[in-house]
Write a protein that holds these residues in place. Structure first.
Motif, PDB file in Angstrom:
ATOM      1  N   ILE A  37     -18.958 -27.581  -7.355  1.00  0.00           N
ATOM      2  CA  ILE A  37     -18.035 -28.694  -7.385  1.00  0.00           C
ATOM      3  C   ILE A  37     -16.625 -28.132  -7.413  1.00  0.00           C
ATOM      4  N   ALA A  38     -15.788 -28.623  -6.526  1.00  0.00           N
ATOM      5  CA  ALA A  38     -14.431 -28.102  -6.429  1.00  0.00           C
ATOM      6  C   ALA A  38     -13.652 -28.369  -7.703  1.00  0.00           C
ATOM      7  N   LYS A  39     -13.141 -27.305  -8.296  1.00  0.00           N
ATOM      8  CA  LYS A  39     -12.308 -27.416  -9.482  1.00  0.00           C
ATOM      9  C   LYS A  39     -11.025 -26.657  -9.210  1.00  0.00           C
ATOM     10  N   PRO A  40      -9.984 -26.891  -9.962  1.00  0.00           N
ATOM     11  CA  PRO A  40      -8.758 -26.140  -9.759  1.00  0.00           C
ATOM     12  C   PRO A  40      -9.034 -24.648  -9.848  1.00  0.00           C
ATOM     13  N   ALA A  41      -8.639 -23.926  -8.839  1.00  0.00           N
ATOM     14  CA  ALA A  41      -8.982 -22.507  -8.764  1.00  0.00           C
ATOM     15  C   ALA A  41      -7.877 -21.655  -9.366  1.00  0.00           C
ATOM     16  N   THR A  42      -8.291 -20.594 -10.017  1.00  0.00           N
ATOM     17  CA  THR A  42      -7.357 -19.590 -10.498  1.00  0.00           C
ATOM     18  C   THR A  42      -7.375 -18.446  -9.505  1.00  0.00           C
ATOM     19  N   ILE A  43      -6.476 -18.492  -8.572  1.00  0.00           N
ATOM     20  CA  ILE A  43      -6.479 -17.536  -7.469  1.00  0.00           C
ATOM     21  C   ILE A  43      -5.213 -16.693  -7.524  1.00  0.00           C
ATOM     22  N   LEU A  44      -5.377 -15.401  -7.426  1.00  0.00           N
ATOM     23  CA  LEU A  44      -4.231 -14.519  -7.412  1.00  0.00           C
ATOM     24  C   LEU A  44      -3.342 -14.861  -6.232  1.00  0.00           C
ATOM     25  N   LYS A  45      -2.037 -14.940  -6.454  1.00  0.00           N
ATOM     26  CA  LYS A  45      -1.137 -15.325  -5.361  1.00  0.00           C
ATOM     27  C   LYS A  45      -1.121 -14.256  -4.266  1.00  0.00           C
ATOM     28  N   ASN A  46      -0.834 -13.026  -4.648  1.00  0.00           N
ATOM     29  CA  ASN A  46      -0.833 -11.934  -3.681  1.00  0.00           C
ATOM     30  C   ASN A  46      -0.130 -12.307  -2.385  1.00  0.00           C
ATOM     31  N   MET A  47       1.031 -12.926  -2.507  1.00  0.00           N
ATOM     32  CA  MET A  47       1.792 -13.284  -1.320  1.00  0.00           C
ATOM     33  C   MET A  47       2.320 -12.019  -0.653  1.00  0.00           C
ATOM     34  N   VAL A  48       2.175 -11.943   0.639  1.00  0.00           N
ATOM     35  CA  VAL A  48       2.543 -10.748   1.392  1.00  0.00           C
ATOM     36  C   VAL A  48       3.973 -10.900   1.903  1.00  0.00           C
ATOM     37  N   PRO A  49       4.863  -9.918   1.667  1.00  0.00           N
ATOM     38  CA  PRO A  49       6.245 -10.033   2.135  1.00  0.00           C
ATOM     39  C   PRO A  49       6.313 -10.091   3.663  1.00  0.00           C
ATOM     40  N   TRP A  50       7.409 -10.652   4.179  1.00  0.00           N
ATOM     41  CA  TRP A  50       7.506 -10.915   5.612  1.00  0.00           C
ATOM     42  C   TRP A  50       7.488  -9.647   6.464  1.00  0.00           C
ATOM     43  N   ASN A  51       8.088  -8.575   5.976  1.00  0.00           N
ATOM     44  CA  ASN A  51       8.064  -7.348   6.781  1.00  0.00           C
ATOM     45  C   ASN A  51       6.636  -6.837   6.946  1.00  0.00           C
ATOM     46  N   GLU A  52       5.801  -7.037   5.918  1.00  0.00           N
ATOM     47  CA  GLU A  52       4.406  -6.610   6.012  1.00  0.00           C
ATOM     48  C   GLU A  52       3.595  -7.579   6.864  1.00  0.00           C
ATOM     49  N   ARG A  53       3.887  -8.852   6.766  1.00  0.00           N
ATOM     50  CA  ARG A  53       3.235  -9.823   7.635  1.00  0.00           C
ATOM     51  C   ARG A  53       3.456  -9.447   9.108  1.00  0.00           C
ATOM     52  N   PHE A  54       4.699  -9.128   9.425  1.00  0.00           N
ATOM     53  CA  PHE A  54       5.025  -8.782  10.808  1.00  0.00           C
ATOM     54  C   PHE A  54       4.336  -7.483  11.228  1.00  0.00           C
ATOM     55  N   ALA A  55       4.359  -6.487  10.335  1.00  0.00           N
ATOM     56  CA  ALA A  55       3.700  -5.214  10.640  1.00  0.00           C
ATOM     57  C   ALA A  55       2.212  -5.420  10.876  1.00  0.00           C
ATOM     58  N   TYR A  56       1.578  -6.236  10.036  1.00  0.00           N
ATOM     59  CA  TYR A  56       0.154  -6.528  10.218  1.00  0.00           C
ATOM     60  C   TYR A  56      -0.100  -7.203  11.560  1.00  0.00           C
ATOM     61  N   SER A  57       0.771  -8.111  11.940  1.00  0.00           N
ATOM     62  CA  SER A  57       0.582  -8.823  13.210  1.00  0.00           C
ATOM     63  C   SER A  57       0.701  -7.889  14.407  1.00  0.00           C
ATOM     64  N   LEU A  58       1.475  -6.825  14.261  1.00  0.00           N
ATOM     65  CA  LEU A  58       1.630  -5.876  15.364  1.00  0.00           C
ATOM     66  C   LEU A  58       0.327  -5.153  15.694  1.00  0.00           C
ATOM     67  N   SER A  59      -0.608  -5.109  14.726  1.00  0.00           N
ATOM     68  CA  SER A  59      -1.888  -4.444  14.984  1.00  0.00           C
ATOM     69  C   SER A  59      -2.625  -5.126  16.133  1.00  0.00           C
ATOM     70  N   ASP A  60      -2.653  -6.456  16.115  1.00  0.00           N
ATOM     71  CA  ASP A  60      -3.331  -7.184  17.189  1.00  0.00           C
ATOM     72  C   ASP A  60      -2.518  -7.168  18.474  1.00  0.00           C
ATOM     73  N   PHE A  61      -1.202  -7.114  18.342  1.00  0.00           N
ATOM     74  CA  PHE A  61      -0.346  -6.984  19.519  1.00  0.00           C
ATOM     75  C   PHE A  61      -0.690  -5.699  20.267  1.00  0.00           C
ATOM     76  N   ALA A  62      -0.828  -4.606  19.524  1.00  0.00           N
ATOM     77  CA  ALA A  62      -1.164  -3.321  20.138  1.00  0.00           C
ATOM     78  C   ALA A  62      -2.554  -3.337  20.756  1.00  0.00           C
ATOM     79  N   CYS A  63      -3.522  -3.901  20.007  1.00  0.00           N
ATOM     80  CA  CYS A  63      -4.884  -3.959  20.532  1.00  0.00           C
ATOM     81  C   CYS A  63      -4.948  -4.762  21.822  1.00  0.00           C
ATOM     82  N   ASN A  64      -4.252  -5.897  21.861  1.00  0.00           N
ATOM     83  CA  ASN A  64      -4.309  -6.736  23.051  1.00  0.00           C
ATOM     84  C   ASN A  64      -3.548  -6.144  24.223  1.00  0.00           C
ATOM     85  N   LEU A  65      -2.473  -5.426  23.954  1.00  0.00           N
ATOM     86  CA  LEU A  65      -1.781  -4.748  25.046  1.00  0.00           C
ATOM     87  C   LEU A  65      -2.742  -3.855  25.817  1.00  0.00           C
TER      88      LEU A  65
END
Length: 470
Positions: free
Chosen positions: A11-39
């Motif tokens: 049953i869905a209850k309020p979850a205690t989930i670690l935020k672990n928000m990823v900074p924007w420079n890391e978000r962009f770096a992570y996205s480049l992995s798929d950019f390279a693979c698709n190239l």
């Protein structure tokens, strides 16, 4: 071991989930992995068949058999790399080091596969088998970590959607760029000819160098921040396989990944054939392939859409739009209507934009589900099957394409018979339609969205306890 939880009792209850928000420079770096693979790999997936038939001089039937044999040989490399990741523990993490270790070998084979040594027909086939299988195996080494690292970047479900969306945005951009400009660049370096062996080699070399540089940036700027007791130790193979037991979300997504990419592959690799022979306008192929950019609209809307209607329903919406696009393509092909084909392509790409980015997110959810249900967290083995299933689908798609072209008597660089034109259309429209339809049906059995809050709450408590006990 974690006590299994009944889905019916969750049953869905309020979850205690670690935020672990990823900074924007890391978000962009992570996205480049798929950019390279698709190239690199979209260049292989889209153009290798026509390179083999129209430049290297291998028959369509031989190419189809090559794709089948390569997939049989390649069938075990995905799970192999997954097991290796689960047994890797370095100061850089588990998944991240593979970009450092294998980006250069992967780029080298991406160049070799578009190289045309002066060999006999048998020698050409041997060369094609070795280089193509090499590309496939090394692609898994750099691509599987893109998915396996996602659960380690953040434990926040919505943040995972954000990361996957940005990744898919860049991956789609890479695919659109490489498919849109490749024929022009080959002609530029090949003296005006799109079948120039020299042009293909120089362009592949340039792309390979760019790919290595990008993977270096990805490695330097990402971090595996979600650490659990199991992620800090090697998991025996037998134990890691327990994460797959009764993991129905994983089984459904793996099937979808297989059948979806089977259809996508048959369409992408005959796009040039379709416009060159059916539409008598080869130049239009590059424009149509570049329309992948419109899928970025759906990619950008994916976080909001999935938040409103759920991940399953968002992907299902994408599949329905992809099906509609293929049906409209059949109308355009029947009437040789370029405007209709362009409109149909836009509709289809908007649909696939919703699909592609969510596959990785749902696999990350399957990692959590395997731990929640079976007490085993095995990011490598669970996510590695995404590469296996996608490449198996793409390989069988290649087999289907090659054999249909052979059966319908396709002859390279000649005016095609009515049967050959029908074979090209079959690959371009109807095989992908079947793949999208079966994927939509499979999604009807996916029910993780309804238990996600309970699952994440339980896992957050489990991880906190484990880390406190260490």
């Amino acid at each position: 071991m974690h006590e299994p939880v009944s889905e019916k009792k969750a049953i869905a209850k309020p979850a205690t989930i670690l935020k672990n928000m990823v900074p924007w420079n890391e978000r962009f770096a992570y996205s480049l992995s798929d950019f390279a693979c698709n190239l690199s790999f979209q260049m292989v997936g889209t153009y290798l068949m026509i390179f083999y038939t129209d430049t290297f001089g291998i028959s369509a039937a031989a190419v189809g058999t090559l794709f089948l044999v390569a997939r049989i040989v390649d069938a075990f490399d995905g799970p192999f790399w997954g097991i290796m990741i689960d047994h890797t523990h370095t100061k850089w993490g588990k998944s991240r080091p593979y970009w450092l270790w294998f980006s250069i070998p992967f780029a080298v084979f991406c160049v070799l596969v578009f190289t045309t040594p002066n060999l006999s027909l048998t020698g050409k086939l041997v060369w094609a088998y070795v280089t193509y299988i090499g590309v496939d195996v090394l692609y898994s080494a750099v691509n599987i970590p893109i998915t396996s690292i996602l659960p380690s970047l953040t434990s926040n479900p919505q943040e995972r959607v954000t990361l996957s969306t940005i990744r898919q945005f860049m991956g789609t951009a890479g695919a659109a760029i490489i498919t849109g400009i490749t024929l022009g660049m080959v002609a530029f370096f090949g003296g005006g000819s799109t079948t120039s062996a020299h042009g293909w080699f120089i362009w592949a070399l340039i792309v390979g160098i760019v790919v290595v540089i990008i993977f270096g940036i990805v490695f330097k700027n990402t971090k595996e921040r979600v650490q659990t007791k199991s992620s800090r130790q090697s998991i025996p193979i037998k134990e890691s396989l327990k994460a797959l037991r009764r993991n129905w979300p994983w089984a459904i997504i793996i099937f979808i990944n297989f059948i979806y990419w089977l259809g996508m592959q048959t369409r992408s690799q005959v796009t040039v054939y379709f416009f060159k022979y059916n539409m008598h306008n080869a130049g239009l192929a590059s424009f149509v392939l570049s329309l992948q950019f419109v899928s970025l609209i759906a990619v950008v809307l994916t976080p909001l859409t999935s938040k409103l209607i759920g991940k399953r329903n968002t992907m299902l919406l994408g599949m329905v739009m992809a099906i509609a696009g293929q049906l409209l393509l059949s109308v355009g092909a029947t009437h040789l209507s370029v405007p209709m084909i362009i409109f149909a392509t836009i509709v289809g790409y908007l649909g696939t934009g919703y699909v592609s980015g969510l596959i990785a997110v749902m696999l990350a959810d399957a990692v959590d589900y395997g731990e929640w249900k079976n007490g085993v967290r095995a990011e490598g083995i669970v996510t590695s099957f995404s590469s296996f299933s996608a490449k198996l689908g793409m390989g069988i798609g290649g087999v289907i394409t090659g054999w249909i072209l052979s059966i319908t008597h396709y002859v390279a660089n000649q005016n095609q018979s009515a049967a050959a034109l029908h074979g090209i259309e079959l690959n371009y429209i109807w095989v992908p339609l079947l793949g999208f339809g079966l994927s939509a049906i499979a999604l009807l059995f996916y029910h993780v969205d309804g238990i996600e809050k309970k699952m994440q709450s339980d896992l957050a408590a489990k991880h906190a306890k484990e880390n406190a006990d260490d």
